[in-house]
Design an enzyme around this catalytic site. Structure first.
Site, PDB file in Angstrom:
ATOM      1  N   LEU A 116      39.426  38.832  35.816  1.00 20.02           N
ATOM      2  CA  LEU A 116      38.258  38.071  36.275  1.00 20.02           C
ATOM      3  C   LEU A 116      38.770  36.696  36.673  1.00 20.02           C
ATOM      4  CD1 LEU A 116      35.602  38.962  33.513  1.00 20.02           C
ATOM      5  CD2 LEU A 116      35.755  39.874  35.840  1.00 20.02           C
ATOM      6  N   ASP A 117      38.169  36.093  37.682  1.00 17.08           N
ATOM      7  CA  ASP A 117      38.573  34.746  38.088  1.00 17.08           C
ATOM      8  C   ASP A 117      38.293  33.759  36.949  1.00 17.08           C
ATOM      9  OD1 ASP A 117      39.153  35.801  40.569  1.00 17.08           O
ATOM     10  OD2 ASP A 117      37.203  35.281  41.412  1.00 17.08           O
TER      11      ASP A 117
END
Ligand code: URA
Length: 248
Positions: A116-117
């Site tokens: 996930l960013d």
């Protein structure tokens, strides 16, 4: 005194106590033996000081320095990832998500299942089970992931239709498709995708002329983020929960 090697012929389902600690990430074999000998390990409240004591691992709960630990042959945990943490094993700009887990989990080599960013929040699985990691991340297995997306501009029916039909991203001629896309507010939508391409949701929204402002993953496969698990908190997942839990 001659010592039995830690995995020498024991009853099935049993390990020597130091080998148990080693398998759960409590340090090197030598450190684990020393912890036991120092009297820091208890089972059922009893201090165990023999590193070779055979221990049945089924449903085993032990404590090290007063902290309880349940034996897991393979680690699979669910983390509520807060914003401001990187999923990389070598984080550069923010702290890494592994720093949110206790040392034994880090020492037994758990890794994030996909990424996930740094600014994305929500459900992140981590495991030390290579086969499971592969199954959950391989595009062939088409594990659905649900994202709650906040957008800069109002979400239109045309945008939702284009997301479902598939949009071409700049680095790949294969269209990226949402298996489901529904508006959940003027500037909010729920998007389901089965791939995990780089910045996929952000790039898909950009491709339809909108922009992601907030991104939160609520579901992976059959697992939903438990409502009582706050940002930065984690809990064990049983491998069977991946199949059993309802998808929403
Ligand atoms: N898609 C993105 O753009 N970012 C994420 O963190 C996950 C999916």
């Amino acid at each position: 005194m001659a010592r039995r090697p830690p995995y020498a012929s024991r009853a099935p389902g049993t390990l020597g106590l130091a080998a148990v600690l080693f398998s759960q990430g409590f340090g090197t074999r030598r450190e684990c033996a020393a912890r036991v000998q120092a009297g820091t390990v208890r089972i059922d409240g009893r201090i165990c000081t023999d590193p070779d004591e055979p221990v049945a691992t089924d449903d085993l709960v032990f404590s090290v320095d007063g902290r309880e630990w349940a034996f897991h042959a393979r680690a699979l945990v669910l983390l509520h990832k807060p914003a401001g943490y990187e999923c990389s094993m070598r984080p550069r700009h923010h702290p890494g998500v592994l720093s949110l887990l206790p040392l034994p989990l880090r020492q037994r080599g758990v890794q994030p299942v996909g990424r996930l960013d740094a600014d994305t929040t929500g459900l992140l699985l981590l495991t030390d089970d290579g086969a499971l990691l592969h199954r959950l991340t391989s595009p062939r297995h088409e594990v659905p992931k649900v994202y709650e997306v906040g957008t800069r501009h109002p979400v239109t029916p045309q945008q939702l239709e284009a997301l479902r039909a598939g949009v071409v991203l700049d680095d790949d001629p294969r269209p990226a498709r949402a298996t489901a896309a529904e508006a959940t507010g003027d500037c909010a939508l729920r998007l389901t995708i089965t791939e995990g391409r780089y910045h996929q949701v952000k790039r898909m929204l950009a491709a339809v002329g909108n922009r992601v402002e907030t991104l939160h993953r609520s579901t992976v496969g059959t697992l939903a983020l438990p409502p009582d698990l706050g940002p930065g908190q984690w809990r064990w997942v049983q491998a069977g929960d991946l199949e059993r839990a309802p998808s929403r």
